[in-house]
Design a protein around this motif. Sequence first.
Motif, PDB file in Angstrom:
ATOM      1  N   ASP A 124       0.876  -1.171   0.000  1.00  0.00           N
ATOM      2  CA  ASP A 124       0.000   0.000   0.000  1.00  0.00           C
ATOM      3  C   ASP A 124       0.917   1.224   0.000  1.00  0.00           C
ATOM      4  O   ASP A 124       1.681   1.438   0.949  1.00  0.00           O
ATOM      5  N   GLN A 144       2.192  11.528  -9.686  1.00  0.00           N
ATOM      6  CA  GLN A 144       1.687  10.216 -10.060  1.00  0.00           C
ATOM      7  C   GLN A 144       2.316   9.684 -11.345  1.00  0.00           C
ATOM      8  O   GLN A 144       2.725   8.526 -11.400  1.00  0.00           O
ATOM      9  N   GLU A 179       4.539   6.293 -11.494  1.00  0.00           N
ATOM     10  CA  GLU A 179       4.139   5.132 -12.297  1.00  0.00           C
ATOM     11  C   GLU A 179       5.260   4.709 -13.240  1.00  0.00           C
ATOM     12  O   GLU A 179       5.529   3.514 -13.392  1.00  0.00           O
ATOM     13  N   SER A 213       1.359  -6.044 -10.747  1.00  0.00           N
ATOM     14  CA  SER A 213       0.379  -5.073 -11.228  1.00  0.00           C
ATOM     15  C   SER A 213       0.406  -3.882 -10.283  1.00  0.00           C
ATOM     16  O   SER A 213       0.680  -4.018  -9.090  1.00  0.00           O
ATOM     17  N   LEU A 214       0.154  -2.725 -10.840  1.00  0.00           N
ATOM     18  CA  LEU A 214       0.097  -1.490 -10.069  1.00  0.00           C
ATOM     19  C   LEU A 214      -1.280  -0.891 -10.298  1.00  0.00           C
ATOM     20  O   LEU A 214      -1.707  -0.719 -11.444  1.00  0.00           O
ATOM     21  N   ARG A 215      -1.966  -0.574  -9.210  1.00  0.00           N
ATOM     22  CA  ARG A 215      -3.310   0.006  -9.299  1.00  0.00           C
ATOM     23  C   ARG A 215      -3.344   1.327  -8.540  1.00  0.00           C
ATOM     24  O   ARG A 215      -2.817   1.426  -7.442  1.00  0.00           O
ATOM     25  N   ARG A 216      -3.994   2.330  -9.165  1.00  0.00           N
ATOM     26  CA  ARG A 216      -4.148   3.645  -8.545  1.00  0.00           C
ATOM     27  C   ARG A 216      -5.565   3.772  -8.011  1.00  0.00           C
ATOM     28  O   ARG A 216      -6.528   3.370  -8.677  1.00  0.00           O
ATOM     29  N   SER A 217      -5.708   4.362  -6.857  1.00  0.00           N
ATOM     30  CA  SER A 217      -7.017   4.577  -6.257  1.00  0.00           C
ATOM     31  C   SER A 217      -7.805   5.617  -7.053  1.00  0.00           C
ATOM     32  O   SER A 217      -7.263   6.654  -7.454  1.00  0.00           O
ATOM     33  N   TYR A 273      -1.679   4.018  -4.124  1.00  0.00           N
ATOM     34  CA  TYR A 273      -1.500   2.907  -5.055  1.00  0.00           C
ATOM     35  C   TYR A 273      -1.428   1.594  -4.295  1.00  0.00           C
ATOM     36  O   TYR A 273      -1.015   1.560  -3.137  1.00  0.00           O
ATOM     37  N   GLN A 310       0.993  -5.019  -6.461  1.00  0.00           N
ATOM     38  CA  GLN A 310       0.861  -6.449  -6.220  1.00  0.00           C
ATOM     39  C   GLN A 310       1.978  -7.165  -6.967  1.00  0.00           C
ATOM     40  O   GLN A 310       2.140  -6.962  -8.181  1.00  0.00           O
TER      41      GLN A 310
END
Length: 101
Positions: free
Chosen positions: A7, A15, A19, A40-44, A51, A54
């Motif tokens: 997290d 950002q 990234e 994998s990278l995820r943005r809120s 972010y 994972q």
Amino acid sequence: MILELADLLTYPGQQAEFEQAVRRGVETVIAKARGFRHYSLRRSVESPERYILQIEWDSLEDHTLGFRGTLAAVEWRSIVDPYFACAPQVEHFDLVATSSD
């Protein structure tokens, strides 16, 4: 397989740079580590500075013993650390259930 879940909170307005740094760091450093499988990278959506990264590893030891504490880990951190607004929260997870698509 173990899932490392980090997290991450970045500084506002950085950002795009963050990234790019994650992509570069994973693809040039982490992806070479023994046991690395996928990331994998995820943005809120609600909090764009937050972010979830994972990373799938073959085993917990591949991450905790085979990667952490190595020069590769130092290199990874030097790439992404400048963007962290606070220390990342990292945990590891076992898969216990999944959907059957």
